[in-house]
Design a protein around this motif. Structure first.
Motif, PDB file in Angstrom:
ATOM      1  N   HIS A  23       0.904  -0.813   0.123  1.00  0.00           N
ATOM      2  CA  HIS A  23       0.109   0.028  -0.008  1.00  0.00           C
ATOM      3  C   HIS A  23       0.900   1.082  -0.165  1.00  0.00           C
ATOM      4  O   HIS A  23       0.874   1.781  -0.676  1.00  0.00           O
ATOM      5  N   THR A  33      -4.065   1.138  -4.810  1.00  0.00           N
ATOM      6  CA  THR A  33      -3.836  -0.257  -4.741  1.00  0.00           C
ATOM      7  C   THR A  33      -5.653  -0.804  -5.091  1.00  0.00           C
ATOM      8  O   THR A  33      -6.365   0.480  -4.375  1.00  0.00           O
ATOM      9  N   THR A  51      -9.950  -6.177   4.813  1.00  0.00           N
ATOM     10  CA  THR A  51     -10.607  -5.105   4.021  1.00  0.00           C
ATOM     11  C   THR A  51     -12.333  -5.201   4.474  1.00  0.00           C
ATOM     12  O   THR A  51     -12.741  -3.654   4.073  1.00  0.00           O
ATOM     13  N   THR A  69      -4.746   3.854   0.297  1.00  0.00           N
ATOM     14  CA  THR A  69      -3.634   3.214   0.084  1.00  0.00           C
ATOM     15  C   THR A  69      -2.502   4.088   1.488  1.00  0.00           C
ATOM     16  O   THR A  69      -1.687   3.412   1.544  1.00  0.00           O
TER      17      THR A  69
END
Length: 84
Positions: A23, A33, A51, A69
């Motif tokens: 990241h 990303t 996530t 990121t």
């Protein structure tokens, strides 16, 4: 940068250590990303699960920090922190 199959990125294959490296590196060169994954298995502590939890926290307004990121993935109940 494309992160593919992050439901397989678990401690056994160093996925949780790889994700927080990718990241900020992508950000350094002006990129970002994107994750492509199947649904994570809850409790496996995969990158995809982290996530997912972070996106739920953002959606529910329990965090002002966007999933981006600039975040750092960490296993456990607090998946994102202001480490960067």
């Amino acid at each position: 940068m494309l992160l593919n199959g992050t439901w397989h990125w678990m401690e056994g294959n160093h996925g949780p250590r790889l994700a927080p490296t990718i990241h900020p590196d992508a950000t350094k060169v002006g990129g970002g990303t994107t994750e492509i994954t199947n649904a994570p298995v809850v409790g496996e502590d995969s990158v995809a699960e982290g996530t997912w939890y972070a996106s739920r926290k953002q959606r529910d307004g329990s965090t002002a920090m966007p999933v981006s990121t600039t975040t750092r993935w960490r296993p456990g109940p607090s998946y994102y922190s202001n480490a960067y």
